[in-house]
Design an enzyme around this catalytic site. Sequence first.
Site, PDB file in Angstrom:
ATOM      1  CB  CYS A 179      -0.956  -0.009   1.189  1.00  0.00           C
ATOM      2  SG  CYS A 179      -1.967  -1.509   1.264  1.00  0.00           S
ATOM      3  CG  HIS A 197      -3.349   2.988   2.279  1.00  0.00           C
ATOM      4  ND1 HIS A 197      -3.856   2.538   1.083  1.00  0.00           N
ATOM      5  CD2 HIS A 197      -3.415   1.939   3.144  1.00  0.00           C
ATOM      6  CE1 HIS A 197      -4.209   1.264   1.214  1.00  0.00           C
ATOM      7  NE2 HIS A 197      -3.955   0.883   2.450  1.00  0.00           N
ATOM      8  CG  ASN A 227      -6.755  -1.265   1.465  1.00  0.00           C
ATOM      9  OD1 ASN A 227      -6.074  -0.905   0.525  1.00  0.00           O
ATOM     10  ND2 ASN A 227      -6.224  -1.671   2.610  1.00  0.00           N
TER      11      ASN A 227
END
Length: 323
Positions: free
Chosen positions: A113, A248, A278
């Site tokens: 990520c 993020h 996500n």
Amino acid sequence: MMKFGKITATASYLPEQIITNDQLAEVMDTSDEWIYSRTGIKERRIATTENTSDLCIQVANKLLEKSQVTAQELDFVLVATMSPDYNSPSVACLVQGAIGATNAFAFDISAACAGFVYALSMGEKLIRTGSKKGLIIGGEVISKVLDWEDRTTAVLFGDGAGGVLLEASEHQHLLKESLHADGTRGLSLTSGFANVQNNPFTKEVTKKTACLQMNGRDIFDFATRDVAKSLATLIEGEEETIDYYLLHQANSRILDKIARKLKVERHKFLQNMDKYGNTSAATIPILLDESVEAGTIVLGNNQKVVLSGFGGGLTWGSVLITL
């Protein structure tokens, strides 16, 4: 004269298939209230016919169309991903071939990520050492590596891609950066095979699951402690001048807590995880593109923005840039 990297175009691409929390509740023991109250996620996109390279190719073509730059003008194509089509060739090479970027070199960056921030940092260094134009893309089809019987992970993730065109500029736009890794805590989030022995000279073949596995509590604590600490150092002395924070998109509660720790107004932390979940390396560039499309961020207007990614590795990285 030294040149610096400047973001001159943004783009994103999401698969058409929308999966809501209620739809997930039909196939696993969960509910909309359970998911949303803990994560801030309402729905996500799932690729049903496309792989990671397909999403990234769409982004690359959009970037070229928006900027009126030809593929032959590109010097590099970098793709951040933890869900490539193959171990080899890289997604970046598949993109480079598909768009006809015959003069560009290409490679993937595997930093989960934090991958897009790592790739952006790398791309900016390439501009400083002579490259003129390049694509930085974050793309994931995380749905193909999930255990869809595990509600602790399957409800969190979605598929998508986003990216930027980076071009040479006489003025510095990446003002500060802070990149980190801690492999001693890497097993808090794993994806892919480990301890695989599969050859004619091994007596026993041992395999572990290839599905994504995550210790949610460890990752939450890591994000709200280590990431918040590095962000505090990065923005020291710049607090009053920063327009927005694009972090993020893992969990809205993580953003809440980091904002409180930094003593920054929560509205400066942009988010879209309610729509996409996500998407790992794709979350930041997708959010950036949506913010540009909405007029919240205007390229060329010298707004000061923090981009910050964090996840498996463990890896985390933040940059302070002007757009």
